[in-house]
Motif scaffolding. Structure first.
Motif, PDB file in Angstrom:
ATOM      1  N   CYS A 132       0.813  -1.214   0.000  1.00  0.00           N
ATOM      2  CA  CYS A 132       0.000   0.000   0.000  1.00  0.00           C
ATOM      3  C   CYS A 132       0.849   1.268   0.000  1.00  0.00           C
ATOM      4  O   CYS A 132       0.546   2.217  -0.692  1.00  0.00           O
ATOM      5  N   GLY A 133       1.922   1.311   0.756  1.00  0.00           N
ATOM      6  CA  GLY A 133       2.778   2.496   0.798  1.00  0.00           C
ATOM      7  C   GLY A 133       3.338   2.847  -0.561  1.00  0.00           C
ATOM      8  O   GLY A 133       3.511   4.019  -0.895  1.00  0.00           O
ATOM      9  N   ASP A 134       3.654   1.849  -1.368  1.00  0.00           N
ATOM     10  CA  ASP A 134       4.142   2.096  -2.725  1.00  0.00           C
ATOM     11  C   ASP A 134       3.090   2.806  -3.557  1.00  0.00           C
ATOM     12  O   ASP A 134       3.409   3.666  -4.371  1.00  0.00           O
ATOM     13  N   LEU A 135       1.841   2.444  -3.364  1.00  0.00           N
ATOM     14  CA  LEU A 135       0.762   3.073  -4.119  1.00  0.00           C
ATOM     15  C   LEU A 135       0.590   4.536  -3.727  1.00  0.00           C
ATOM     16  O   LEU A 135       0.292   5.372  -4.575  1.00  0.00           O
ATOM     17  N   VAL A 136       0.797   4.852  -2.458  1.00  0.00           N
ATOM     18  CA  VAL A 136       0.693   6.238  -2.006  1.00  0.00           C
ATOM     19  C   VAL A 136       1.718   7.083  -2.753  1.00  0.00           C
ATOM     20  O   VAL A 136       1.401   8.163  -3.258  1.00  0.00           O
ATOM     21  N   ASN A 137       2.950   6.578  -2.864  1.00  0.00           N
ATOM     22  CA  ASN A 137       3.992   7.314  -3.575  1.00  0.00           C
ATOM     23  C   ASN A 137       3.718   7.376  -5.072  1.00  0.00           C
ATOM     24  O   ASN A 137       3.950   8.397  -5.713  1.00  0.00           O
ATOM     25  N   THR A 174      -7.047   7.220   1.676  1.00  0.00           N
ATOM     26  CA  THR A 174      -7.793   7.237   0.407  1.00  0.00           C
ATOM     27  C   THR A 174      -7.424   6.023  -0.434  1.00  0.00           C
ATOM     28  O   THR A 174      -8.305   5.339  -0.981  1.00  0.00           O
ATOM     29  N   ILE A 175      -6.128   5.737  -0.523  1.00  0.00           N
ATOM     30  CA  ILE A 175      -5.670   4.548  -1.251  1.00  0.00           C
ATOM     31  C   ILE A 175      -6.260   3.300  -0.623  1.00  0.00           C
ATOM     32  O   ILE A 175      -6.757   2.408  -1.324  1.00  0.00           O
ATOM     33  N   SER A 176      -6.247   3.230   0.701  1.00  0.00           N
ATOM     34  CA  SER A 176      -6.793   2.057   1.395  1.00  0.00           C
ATOM     35  C   SER A 176      -8.267   1.857   1.082  1.00  0.00           C
ATOM     36  O   SER A 176      -8.719   0.718   0.901  1.00  0.00           O
ATOM     37  N   CYS A 182       0.225  -6.912   0.889  1.00  0.00           N
ATOM     38  CA  CYS A 182       0.701  -6.958  -0.489  1.00  0.00           C
ATOM     39  C   CYS A 182      -0.492  -7.301  -1.379  1.00  0.00           C
ATOM     40  O   CYS A 182      -1.157  -8.314  -1.165  1.00  0.00           O
ATOM     41  N   TYR A 183      -0.778  -6.455  -2.354  1.00  0.00           N
ATOM     42  CA  TYR A 183      -1.917  -6.637  -3.242  1.00  0.00           C
ATOM     43  C   TYR A 183      -1.469  -7.063  -4.624  1.00  0.00           C
ATOM     44  O   TYR A 183      -0.386  -6.710  -5.081  1.00  0.00           O
TER      45      TYR A 183
END
Length: 110
Positions: free
Chosen positions: A43-48, A56-58, A80-81
């Motif tokens: 998820c943190g990678d998606l935020v960046n 919001t990403i979550s 991990c998605y």
């Protein structure tokens, strides 16, 4: 007791509508594109990558998971998605059938 609106439609119609919901927000499209590009993600990678706040990403990840287009595994304190290929292929097949309906039409209509 009233009838749930989704009950008046076929399973295929409900399925198409649910899958279409995934494409109803550009952030979800961006998430799906990113997951295809790297084949898994935390998820943190998606935020960046996407530039939206983590909550919001979550929320978008939750929607995509509820629809069945992604799946996630807990790894320590992160999730991990990845794309759920079985459901993705089902969606592609169903949309293909739906979008190919015009093949039997002629130009004599209005």
């Amino acid at each position: 007791m009233g009838l749930v609106k989704s009950e008046i439609f076929t399973a295929q119609q409900n399925s198409l509508a649910n899958f279409a919901k995934a494409f109803g927000h550009p952030a979800r499209v961006a998430i799906l594109q990113h997951l295809f590009k790297i084949n898994s993600c935390i998820c943190g990678d998606l935020v960046n990558e996407i530039g939206l706040a983590q909550p919001t990403i979550s929320q978008h990840l939750k929607e995509l998971k509820n629809i069945g287009l992604i799946k996630g595994n807990i790894e320590g304190t992160s999730v991990c998605y990845c794309i759920d290929l079985k459901n993705w292929n089902t969606m592609k097949k169903n949309f293909g059938v739906f979008l190919d309906q015009d093949l039997n039409l002629n130009d004599s209509c209005c």
